[in-house]
Each structure stands twice: as C-alpha cells, then as structure tokens.
Design an enzyme around this catalytic site. Sequence first.
Site, PDB file in Angstrom:
ATOM      1  N   HIS A 239      -8.638 -27.984 -19.684  1.00  0.00           N
ATOM      2  CA  HIS A 239      -9.490 -26.889 -19.204  1.00  0.00           C
ATOM      3  C   HIS A 239      -8.675 -25.606 -19.125  1.00  0.00           C
ATOM      4  O   HIS A 239      -7.469 -25.637 -18.858  1.00  0.00           O
ATOM      5  CB  HIS A 239     -10.068 -27.240 -17.826  1.00  0.00           C
ATOM      6  CG  HIS A 239     -11.068 -26.234 -17.357  1.00  0.00           C
ATOM      7  ND1 HIS A 239     -10.703 -25.098 -16.683  1.00  0.00           N
ATOM      8  CD2 HIS A 239     -12.404 -26.177 -17.517  1.00  0.00           C
ATOM      9  CE1 HIS A 239     -11.794 -24.386 -16.437  1.00  0.00           C
ATOM     10  NE2 HIS A 239     -12.841 -25.018 -16.927  1.00  0.00           N
TER      11      HIS A 239
ATOM     12  N   GLU B  22     -15.395 -23.470 -24.445  1.00  0.00           N
ATOM     13  CA  GLU B  22     -15.570 -22.693 -23.225  1.00  0.00           C
ATOM     14  C   GLU B  22     -14.758 -21.404 -23.341  1.00  0.00           C
ATOM     15  O   GLU B  22     -13.554 -21.404 -23.028  1.00  0.00           O
ATOM     16  CB  GLU B  22     -15.071 -23.486 -22.017  1.00  0.00           C
ATOM     17  CG  GLU B  22     -15.726 -24.836 -21.854  1.00  0.00           C
ATOM     18  CD  GLU B  22     -15.628 -25.317 -20.414  1.00  0.00           C
ATOM     19  OE1 GLU B  22     -16.673 -25.395 -19.760  1.00  0.00           O
ATOM     20  OE2 GLU B  22     -14.508 -25.574 -19.945  1.00  0.00           O
TER      21      GLU B  22
HETATM   22  P1  PGA Z   1     -18.572 -21.993 -14.559  1.00  0.00           P
HETATM   23  O1  PGA Z   1     -17.386 -22.987 -14.985  1.00  0.00           O
HETATM   24  O2  PGA Z   1     -19.873 -22.670 -14.997  1.00  0.00           O
HETATM   25  O3  PGA Z   1     -18.460 -21.881 -13.087  1.00  0.00           O
HETATM   26  O4  PGA Z   1     -18.349 -20.707 -15.290  1.00  0.00           O
HETATM   27  C1  PGA Z   1     -17.450 -23.580 -16.250  1.00  0.00           C
HETATM   28  C2  PGA Z   1     -16.215 -24.362 -16.547  1.00  0.00           C
HETATM   29  O5  PGA Z   1     -15.122 -24.022 -16.091  1.00  0.00           O
HETATM   30  O6  PGA Z   1     -16.333 -25.351 -17.277  1.00  0.00           O
END
Ligand code: PGA
Length: 252
Positions: A102, A173
């Site tokens: 992540h 992401e």
């Molecule tokens: P968020 O986080 O939906 O709060 O933007 C997404 C993530 O980190 O996968």
Amino acid sequence: MTSTPATGPWVGTSWKMNHTLATAREYATTLATAAAPGRWPGVQPFVIPPFTALHTVAGLLAGTPVLVGAQNAHWADAGAWTGEVSVPQVADAGARLAEIGHSERREHFGETDRTVNLKTRAAVRHGLTPLVCVGETAEVRDRGGQAAVDHVLTQVEVALVGVDQSAVVLAYEPVWAIGEGGRPATVADIAPVHQAVVERFGGLHRVLYGGSVNHDNARDLLSVPGVGGLFVGRAAWRAEGYLALLDLVSGG
Ligand code: PGA
C-alpha cells in the site's frame, strides 16, 4: 452459510490503523448478520482489519462469503524480524488475503517494488491471495497520463517477477487520490491506466480501483473497463458505510 465463488466485482475495505477489539467485533458481527447468501449477488466482499483484530474478525466472519485479509506480511516465514508478522502467521490467524505494498507502506515504511515482489511471492507460496497495491504519486501524474501509465506498469512488472499472475489481485490506487486531502480520481484519470494494465497483464486474477471511493462515485468507477472491483478506505470504516456500498454495487 455456504459461499459460491463470486464472479463479479471484489469490493472490500482496509480499516488501516482503526478499530479496537470491541469495535472490530461490532463491525464484524453487523457484517456477518447482513451477509446472507445471495445478499450481494456476484460480489466478493472482503475486509482487512489490523493484525490485532484479525483472528477475532476471521472467526466472526467464518462461514460467510466475506474474505478476511492482513494489511501486510513479511517475506520470511519466521525468524529474527522484530515487530514483523509473517505470511504463515497471518494465515494461522485466519487471513486468506495479504495486502502488499500500500502507498502508505511505501511512503512511510520504505517498501519498494523489490520488497513488494518478495512479499507477493511469500503470499502465493503459502496459498494466500496477494492484494498488491500500485499507483503513481502526484509528482508523476503531473508529468502527464502517459507517465502515470509507465510508472504503474513498471511497478506491476517488478511485483510479478516469478509470480503466477492468476494468483494475484491488483489494486490500482493513485497516491494523490488516497485519504484525507486526496483528490477523487475521475473516470478519465483512471481509464487509461486500467486499460494499459489489463492489456499488458491479462492473466491477473482481477484489478481493483482504490482511492477516495465513496457512495457517489462507486458505480462510475466500477463501470470503467478493466476495473474488477473497488478497494475502499474511509467510506467503509464503519459497517453501515460498507454495507451501503455493497448494496449499491450489487444493485440492492
Ligand atoms: P481512502 O483509502 O478510500 O480513504 O482514500 C483508500 C486506500 O488507501 O486504499
């Protein structure tokens, strides 16, 4: 309750560093009660609690269609790695998914494409599904959409060295779209990246989108070609928010 393999989108949440055991239990109990067979046709739900709640949450969700994952796992099976948790340990606690790489781990804990690859291999070696996160920073995106595509393709390529693609769930992401202060991505922002990823890595189990997913944008983001699900943070940190999202994407 029995579960059949979901063919539609994977829609899940990482709680990040939120929830004590008491509130994790409440959340998981609410979810387990709601997750009757057929409630979200075709949708594969998953939750990724903090390590401290993993065993409890996995126990409460056992027998439901909801998969449970760990937010990280080390590449070694065991040994002198103070503060780390291994894939066999998270599997022992009930995890079937292992979130890897992540952006918060890359930014704050020095994770690299190389360590992401080591962890991905460890997850696959032990029969867990790696949920590998990739995405470009704002700095890269500012250089243009093609720079973002190139960056992400390189991240995926390194993550998958020596790995059977079909065992991997990827989450695209964009870092600039994640968290408080993130700018929600538009369909136009993400479509070329998803297209390029599925063209180049057609064997992946599926590719999710994550970053400021909420009830207003979930359906649009899910309609982008190549998007096989959603990975959600804040909008699903409370059970009610997550259930509403699952209902929304399953047309309920
Ligand atoms: P968020 O986080 O939906 O709060 O933007 C997404 C993530 O980190 O996968």
